[in-house]
Design a protein around this motif. Structure first.
Motif, PDB file in Angstrom:
ATOM      1  N   VAL A 137      15.871 -12.536  57.487  1.00 48.38           N
ATOM      2  CA  VAL A 137      14.783 -12.753  56.838  1.00 48.38           C
ATOM      3  C   VAL A 137      13.609 -11.898  57.642  1.00 48.38           C
ATOM      4  CG1 VAL A 137      13.890 -14.963  57.831  1.00 48.38           C
ATOM      5  CG2 VAL A 137      13.370 -14.448  55.422  1.00 48.38           C
ATOM      6  N   THR A 138      12.718 -11.639  57.095  1.00 45.46           N
ATOM      7  CA  THR A 138      11.567 -10.980  57.547  1.00 45.46           C
ATOM      8  C   THR A 138      10.755 -11.859  58.819  1.00 45.46           C
ATOM      9  OG1 THR A 138       9.783 -11.799  55.893  1.00 45.46           O
ATOM     10  CG2 THR A 138      10.707  -9.844  55.433  1.00 45.46           C
ATOM     11  N   ALA A 141       8.178 -14.410  57.092  1.00 43.70           N
ATOM     12  CA  ALA A 141       9.114 -15.503  56.447  1.00 43.70           C
ATOM     13  C   ALA A 141       9.660 -16.453  57.511  1.00 43.70           C
ATOM     14  CB  ALA A 141       9.977 -15.110  55.402  1.00 43.70           C
ATOM     15  N   GLU A 144       6.557 -18.433  59.279  1.00 39.34           N
ATOM     16  CA  GLU A 144       6.097 -19.383  58.364  1.00 39.34           C
ATOM     17  C   GLU A 144       6.885 -20.746  58.121  1.00 39.34           C
ATOM     18  OE1 GLU A 144       4.707 -19.770  53.602  1.00 39.34           O
ATOM     19  OE2 GLU A 144       5.193 -17.810  54.413  1.00 39.34           O
ATOM     20  N   ARG A 145       8.398 -20.416  58.424  1.00 38.69           N
ATOM     21  CA  ARG A 145       9.230 -21.530  57.820  1.00 38.69           C
ATOM     22  C   ARG A 145       9.252 -22.322  59.232  1.00 38.69           C
ATOM     23  NH1 ARG A 145      14.925 -19.419  55.589  1.00 38.69           N
ATOM     24  NH2 ARG A 145      14.140 -18.555  53.554  1.00 38.69           N
ATOM     25  N   ALA A 193      16.705 -15.347  52.995  1.00 42.70           N
ATOM     26  CA  ALA A 193      15.759 -15.638  51.817  1.00 42.70           C
ATOM     27  C   ALA A 193      16.086 -16.514  50.792  1.00 42.70           C
ATOM     28  CB  ALA A 193      15.026 -14.337  51.474  1.00 42.70           C
TER      29      ALA A 193
END
Length: 221
Positions: A137-138, A141, A144-145, A193
């Protein structure tokens, strides 16, 4: 297979490694009535290198680089010999990171070529994963998680987007050259994602495609 699989889950923090590991754990228990063994990338089974493991991870420097890499090699050998190999005849083993993350760490923090680190860590390593699942995933992202989780320690020199982008690039470079890193075993990248169910389904399909699932007819009642 004449034994259960050794499965590795890799990925940046926040990509869902723990969630996938727990999902695989429950599927093996529910479908095959077998409880997997979960291991970590470092298990501190060799007390002589424990301090080098902690210092090398949380206070990396040119002075402790070689000691940390030697400590990792010793710890992985102890984990393979004392935990993984004895378990495989009777249960699956699922590792939260194993080799790929270490290759990326030394590439990013110490500017060491992955092939150099790989050679040092695998010199006496007697086990090879049957499958390495890389959750991708980027970095934005993933961070953020990860920020949404409570109680996790962060490292200001590591847990930043610029560094994590380099880690992801290192993952991609290594997994794009499977012939150079055979001790990773077969590698499957999964788009993290997707929702959790889709990630677990994709991972389970990969296990099935590589012939790593027991025969349901032979499962314990």
């Amino acid at each position: 297979m004449d034994r259960y699989p050794f499965i590795v889950v890799e990925g940046l923090d926040g990509t869902g490694k723990t969630t996938l590991r727990k999902g695989l754990f429950r599927l093996f228990e529910g479908l095959f009535q077998v409880t997997p063994l979960a291991v970590l990338t470092s298990n501190f089974l060799n007390p002589g290198v424990a301090l080098d493991l902690v210092e090398g991870k949380y206070q990396p420097s040119p002075d402790n680089q070689d000691r940390y890499r030697a400590a990792l090699a010793a710890d992985k050998k102890a984990t393979a010999d004392r935990l993984i190999a004895p378990a495989l005849p009777v249960r699956p083993v699922i590792a939260d990171r194993w080799l790929l993350s270490e290759l990326a760490f030394f590439a990013v923090k110490h500017d060491c070529a992955p092939k150099e680190t790989y050679a040092r860590l695998t010199e006496q390593l007697g086990v090879v994963p049957d499958l390495t699942l890389v959750l991708d995933v980027t970095p934005a992202a993933a961070m953020e998680r990860a920020a949404d989780r409570s109680g996790d320690a962060t490292r200001p020199d590591w847990d930043v987007q610029e560094i994590q982008a380099k880690v992801r690039e290192a993952y991609q470079r290594v997994t794009d050259a499977p012939a150079a890193f055979p001790a990773l075993g077969p590698v499957v990248r999964i788009n993290a994602a997707q929702d959790r169910a889709a990630v677990l389904h994709t991972a389970w399909q990969a296990l099935d495609q590589y012939g790593l699932l027991p025969d349901l007819e032979g499962a314990a009642p």
